[in-house]
Design a protein around this motif. Structure first.
Motif, mmCIF file in Angstrom:
data_model
loop_
_atom_site.group_PDB
_atom_site.id
_atom_site.type_symbol
_atom_site.label_atom_id
_atom_site.label_comp_id
_atom_site.label_asym_id
_atom_site.label_seq_id
_atom_site.Cartn_x
_atom_site.Cartn_y
_atom_site.Cartn_z
ATOM 1 N N ILE A 161 35.515 -12.327 45.923
ATOM 2 C CA ILE A 161 35.946 -10.966 45.558
ATOM 3 C C ILE A 161 34.791 -9.949 45.579
ATOM 4 O O ILE A 161 34.702 -9.102 44.690
ATOM 5 N N PRO A 162 33.909 -9.956 46.574
ATOM 6 C CA PRO A 162 32.781 -9.017 46.536
ATOM 7 C C PRO A 162 33.203 -7.554 46.578
ATOM 8 O O PRO A 162 32.611 -6.710 45.900
ATOM 9 N N HIS A 163 34.239 -7.233 47.344
ATOM 10 C CA HIS A 163 34.670 -5.831 47.456
ATOM 11 C C HIS A 163 35.352 -5.371 46.176
ATOM 12 O O HIS A 163 35.184 -4.227 45.745
ATOM 13 N N TYR A 164 36.100 -6.252 45.558
ATOM 14 C CA TYR A 164 36.720 -5.958 44.265
ATOM 15 C C TYR A 164 35.643 -5.645 43.225
ATOM 16 O O TYR A 164 35.758 -4.674 42.466
ATOM 17 N N LEU A 165 34.582 -6.454 43.191
ATOM 18 C CA LEU A 165 33.513 -6.242 42.211
ATOM 19 C C LEU A 165 32.752 -4.952 42.494
ATOM 20 O O LEU A 165 32.441 -4.186 41.572
ATOM 21 N N MET A 166 32.453 -4.687 43.779
ATOM 22 C CA MET A 166 31.747 -3.453 44.119
ATOM 23 C C MET A 166 32.601 -2.242 43.780
ATOM 24 O O MET A 166 32.094 -1.220 43.294
ATOM 25 N N ASN A 167 33.906 -2.332 44.027
ATOM 26 C CA ASN A 167 34.790 -1.228 43.716
ATOM 27 C C ASN A 167 34.854 -0.983 42.215
ATOM 28 O O ASN A 167 34.841 0.161 41.750
ATOM 29 N N THR A 168 34.918 -2.058 41.440
ATOM 30 C CA THR A 168 34.950 -1.929 39.987
ATOM 31 C C THR A 168 33.712 -1.219 39.464
ATOM 32 O O THR A 168 33.792 -0.317 38.619
ATOM 33 N N VAL A 169 32.550 -1.590 40.001
ATOM 34 C CA VAL A 169 31.310 -0.966 39.550
ATOM 35 C C VAL A 169 31.243 0.493 39.962
ATOM 36 O O VAL A 169 30.854 1.355 39.175
ATOM 37 N N PHE A 175 25.671 17.917 38.311
ATOM 38 C CA PHE A 175 26.118 19.245 37.891
ATOM 39 C C PHE A 175 25.438 19.751 36.629
ATOM 40 O O PHE A 175 25.606 20.923 36.271
ATOM 41 N N THR A 176 24.657 18.921 35.949
ATOM 42 C CA THR A 176 23.873 19.415 34.812
ATOM 43 C C THR A 176 22.486 19.879 35.252
ATOM 44 O O THR A 176 21.710 20.360 34.422
ATOM 45 N N GLN A 177 22.167 19.762 36.531
ATOM 46 C CA GLN A 177 20.880 20.241 37.020
ATOM 47 C C GLN A 177 20.866 21.772 37.099
ATOM 48 O O GLN A 177 21.895 22.400 37.344
ATOM 49 N N ARG A 178 19.698 22.345 36.876
ATOM 50 C CA ARG A 178 19.549 23.807 36.990
ATOM 51 C C ARG A 178 19.752 24.217 38.446
ATOM 52 O O ARG A 178 19.170 23.653 39.347
ATOM 53 N N GLY A 179 20.613 25.191 38.655
ATOM 54 C CA GLY A 179 20.863 25.665 40.003
ATOM 55 C C GLY A 179 21.782 24.762 40.804
ATOM 56 O O GLY A 179 21.818 24.834 42.041
ATOM 57 N N ALA A 180 22.545 23.915 40.113
ATOM 58 C CA ALA A 180 23.483 23.025 40.812
ATOM 59 C C ALA A 180 24.492 23.859 41.598
ATOM 60 O O ALA A 180 24.880 24.954 41.174
ATOM 61 N N PRO A 181 24.926 23.360 42.749
ATOM 62 C CA PRO A 181 25.873 24.117 43.574
ATOM 63 C C PRO A 181 27.250 24.184 42.927
ATOM 64 O O PRO A 181 27.544 23.467 41.971
ATOM 65 N N ALA A 182 28.081 25.047 43.469
ATOM 66 C CA ALA A 182 29.430 25.198 42.933
ATOM 67 C C ALA A 182 30.289 23.976 43.214
ATOM 68 O O ALA A 182 31.240 23.685 42.476
ATOM 69 N N SER A 183 29.965 23.224 44.269
ATOM 70 C CA SER A 183 30.726 22.023 44.596
ATOM 71 C C SER A 183 29.847 21.067 45.377
ATOM 72 O O SER A 183 28.799 21.453 45.916
ATOM 73 N N CYS A 184 30.280 19.820 45.435
ATOM 74 C CA CYS A 184 29.518 18.819 46.171
ATOM 75 C C CYS A 184 30.479 17.749 46.693
ATOM 76 O O CYS A 184 31.517 17.474 46.074
ATOM 77 N N HIS A 185 30.116 17.168 47.823
ATOM 78 C CA HIS A 185 30.880 16.064 48.407
ATOM 79 C C HIS A 185 30.155 14.767 48.074
ATOM 80 O O HIS A 185 28.945 14.644 48.297
ATOM 81 N N PHE A 186 30.889 13.802 47.535
ATOM 82 C CA PHE A 186 30.327 12.509 47.165
ATOM 83 C C PHE A 186 30.973 11.426 48.026
ATOM 84 O O PHE A 186 32.203 11.405 48.184
ATOM 85 N N ALA A 187 30.160 10.529 48.566
ATOM 86 C CA ALA A 187 30.686 9.472 49.427
ATOM 87 C C ALA A 187 30.033 8.138 49.084
ATOM 88 O O ALA A 187 28.809 8.052 48.947
ATOM 89 N N TRP A 188 30.856 7.106 48.917
ATOM 90 C CA TRP A 188 30.381 5.752 48.637
ATOM 91 C C TRP A 188 30.452 4.899 49.898
ATOM 92 O O TRP A 188 31.410 4.966 50.668
ATOM 93 N N PHE A 189 29.428 4.047 50.079
ATOM 94 C CA PHE A 189 29.359 3.093 51.174
ATOM 95 C C PHE A 189 28.881 1.757 50.617
ATOM 96 O O PHE A 189 28.328 1.688 49.524
ATOM 97 N N TYR A 190 29.087 0.709 51.397
ATOM 98 C CA TYR A 190 28.421 -0.549 51.063
ATOM 99 C C TYR A 190 27.787 -1.099 52.327
ATOM 100 O O TYR A 190 28.264 -0.875 53.446
ATOM 101 N N THR A 191 26.668 -1.788 52.138
ATOM 102 C CA THR A 191 25.978 -2.444 53.242
ATOM 103 C C THR A 191 26.316 -3.920 53.193
ATOM 104 O O THR A 191 26.008 -4.606 52.215
ATOM 105 N N ALA A 192 26.969 -4.405 54.238
ATOM 106 C CA ALA A 192 27.383 -5.803 54.305
ATOM 107 C C ALA A 192 26.172 -6.701 54.537
ATOM 108 O O ALA A 192 25.100 -6.227 54.936
ATOM 109 N N PRO A 193 26.312 -8.009 54.288
ATOM 110 C CA PRO A 193 25.185 -8.924 54.491
ATOM 111 C C PRO A 193 24.618 -8.906 55.910
ATOM 112 O O PRO A 193 23.438 -9.211 56.108
ATOM 113 N N ASP A 194 25.433 -8.523 56.909
ATOM 114 C CA ASP A 194 24.921 -8.466 58.286
ATOM 115 C C ASP A 194 24.217 -7.150 58.590
ATOM 116 O O ASP A 194 23.792 -6.903 59.717
#
Length: 218
Positions: free
Chosen positions: A101-109, A122-141
């Motif tokens: 279940i590696p993907h299940y565990l990574m997703n949970t975290v 967003f608590t940083q001084r001068g933070a932008p009005a919006s931001c795009h966040f993207a998650w990836f995982y690096t497989a063993p290969d």
């Protein structure tokens, strides 16, 4: 000057996740009375265990704002004994189950640490009005695979009661959530494997259903 922010784990997976004992997330939030860092500052400090356990964050762009967050699958699984010892997962997550279940565990975290990353930005001084966040995982290969992505605004972040964060609060505030279909399929299949492996020890209603892949919203 800054302290690690430990956001509470949701009550799902009570038997699989210990939750109360550990804080994997990472975000470095300003201590009251101290100045926040200026944007774009790192949203994960070098001292956090999250980095050692395979999680990295970086600004792919600062204008417009884009943050990439990556889990190294091999490093993550190699440090699973430490996470169990720290109390993030319990001993039901056996080495044999981890391999299934590696993907299940990574997703949970990623579900649990994402709010800390977002709020740290967003608590940083001068933070932008919006931001795009993207998650990836690096497989063993060594190949890199998308997990989930979403947009978040500073105004939405400000409306969240971070002192009493509940599961789903941030997910409800995100915009344009995208869950990679391949990753979602793997999480769904491994959810079945978890259910079978844990059997009666973990009631079905403690497991995140397939629709909870990613940030918890579609």
């Amino acid at each position: 000057m800054y302290r690690p922010a430990c956001l509470p784990l949701p009550h799902r997976l009570r038997h699989l996740l210990e939750g109360a004992a550990a804080c994997l997330a990472v975000a470095l939030l300003p201590v009251p009375g101290h100045a926040a860092p200026a944007y774009p500052a790192p949203i994960m400090g070098p001292q956090t265990t999250a980095h050692a356990w395979g999680i990295d964050t970086r600004f792919a762009q600062s204008t417009p704002c884009r943050v990439d967050m990556t889990i190294n699958q091999a490093t993550f699984l190699a440090h699973m004994p430490e996470m169990i010892q720290a109390g993030l997962f319990n001993t039901q997550v056996t080495p044999a189950l981890q391999k299934k279940i590696p993907h299940y565990l990574m997703n949970t975290v990623q579900i649990d640490v994402t709010p800390g990353f977002v709020h740290a930005l967003f608590t940083q001084r001068g933070a932008p009005a919006s931001c795009h966040f993207a998650w990836f995982y690096t497989a063993p290969d060594g190949t890199r695979h998308p997990m989930v992505a979403f947009d978040m605004t500073r105004a939405a972040d400000a409306r969240i009661d971070w002192a009493h964060l509940r599961f789903g609060d941030m997910a409800a505030a995100t915009r344009n959530p995208v869950i990679d279909s391949g990753f979602d399929a793997l999480v769904n299949q491994e959810t079945v494997d978890v259910t079978i492996a844990l059997g009666r020890a973990t009631p079905e209603n403690d497991l995140p259903p397939p629709s909870h892949a990613g940030t918890g919203a579609r």
